[in-house]
Design an enzyme around this catalytic site. Sequence first.
Site, mmCIF file in Angstrom:
data_model
loop_
_atom_site.group_PDB
_atom_site.id
_atom_site.type_symbol
_atom_site.label_atom_id
_atom_site.label_comp_id
_atom_site.label_asym_id
_atom_site.label_seq_id
_atom_site.Cartn_x
_atom_site.Cartn_y
_atom_site.Cartn_z
ATOM 1 N N ASP A 49 42.832 37.404 45.570
ATOM 2 C CA ASP A 49 43.072 37.142 44.114
ATOM 3 C C ASP A 49 42.830 38.186 43.450
ATOM 4 O OD1 ASP A 49 42.688 34.603 41.706
ATOM 5 O OD2 ASP A 49 41.678 36.497 41.326
ATOM 6 N N TYR A 54 43.029 43.829 35.906
ATOM 7 C CA TYR A 54 41.900 44.520 36.796
ATOM 8 C C TYR A 54 42.206 45.924 36.997
ATOM 9 C CZ TYR A 54 40.441 39.751 37.870
ATOM 10 O OH TYR A 54 40.317 38.377 37.712
ATOM 11 N N LYS A 79 47.762 37.568 37.715
ATOM 12 C CA LYS A 79 47.816 37.033 36.481
ATOM 13 C C LYS A 79 48.365 37.690 35.272
ATOM 14 C CE LYS A 79 43.058 35.384 37.848
ATOM 15 N NZ LYS A 79 42.956 36.659 38.996
ATOM 16 N N HIS A 112 46.302 34.237 32.471
ATOM 17 C CA HIS A 112 44.980 34.724 32.497
ATOM 18 C C HIS A 112 43.750 34.154 31.628
ATOM 19 C CE1 HIS A 112 42.327 38.244 34.470
ATOM 20 N NE2 HIS A 112 41.543 37.256 34.124
ATOM 21 N N LYS A 234 33.768 37.766 45.605
ATOM 22 C CA LYS A 234 34.055 39.093 45.813
ATOM 23 C C LYS A 234 32.830 40.045 46.227
ATOM 24 C CE LYS A 234 32.753 39.978 40.676
ATOM 25 N NZ LYS A 234 33.371 40.596 39.604
ATOM 26 N N ARG A 240 28.440 41.349 53.253
ATOM 27 C CA ARG A 240 28.361 40.337 52.432
ATOM 28 C C ARG A 240 29.799 39.723 52.514
ATOM 29 N NH1 ARG A 240 25.108 40.922 47.885
ATOM 30 N NH2 ARG A 240 23.104 41.420 48.881
ATOM 31 N N ASN A 244 29.969 35.590 53.134
ATOM 32 C CA ASN A 244 30.649 34.593 52.614
ATOM 33 C C ASN A 244 31.600 33.619 53.329
ATOM 34 O OD1 ASN A 244 29.280 35.705 50.134
ATOM 35 N ND2 ASN A 244 30.865 36.908 49.461
#
Length: 284
Positions: A49, A54, A79, A112, A234, A240, A244
């Site tokens: 995503d 961004y 988006k 968005h 994220k 990590r 996740n």
Amino acid sequence: MTEILGRADTTITLNSGVRMPQLGFGVSEARDAEASVSEALAQGYRSIDTAAVYGNEDGVGRAIAASGVPREDLFVTTKVWNGHQGCDHALDCAAASLDRLDLEYVDLYLVHWPTDALAECVQTWDGMEQLREEGRARTIGVSNFRAGHLRRILELGGTVPAVNQIELHPHLQQHEMRALHDAHGIVTEAWSPLGRGSVLDEPVLHGIADRLGATPAQVVLRWHLDAGRIVIPKSDTPGRITENRAAADLRLSADDHAAIATLHVPDDAGRIGPVPDDPGGSAR
């Protein structure tokens, strides 16, 4: 409809018939999107995503190209941001995103952020529908839409958004929006599913995690997955990213879910991002 494909590969069939992985990978504010997406893809994530605002679609595209993962096995979301709302602007923004991603199509294209201008909202959705018809987006949806914004789209009588991506975590459980989504066959997707870490010190979560030999983050992600939501945690840290993904292996009890339900903070006070009613709000 949720279909179990494997350890962390559960998919949800959207109202468009497109299947979307339930556990994805987000790159908002990523320090190095190319490196983090490369790591995520190597670890088996298949849903990525990103967004025009961004500023990292090019890095995402490079990671995808270098991964060797067949395009048909990936699910890519991006988006359109406020400065590109309106039909022609949305089409131009999509073309630029596809160019940066080096892709012929995205799997999900989202508005968005909502706008207070009704005409602009309608024109943007016209552009989104055109992108779907042309095959440049397999399916379309929205992000950060509250009930009034969403009803504008529904009242058009055209394409029902497949997804509404909203801030959702144990401190902001979005009961009203989830019920509205369910009533119209819209899938709820949680951004900031861990509340940017703000929820992870809750004793309730530590108690569950200790019993299961897990981490509080894994418990929260499993809570989302059990509810049928799409989540896009994220991280820039390989450990990590692994942690996740392993949340898919957990099993929470009904008592666990009841305990997590008590963490909701009323009156929107648990919100950490900007309020969507402000169309000028910043990207998350």
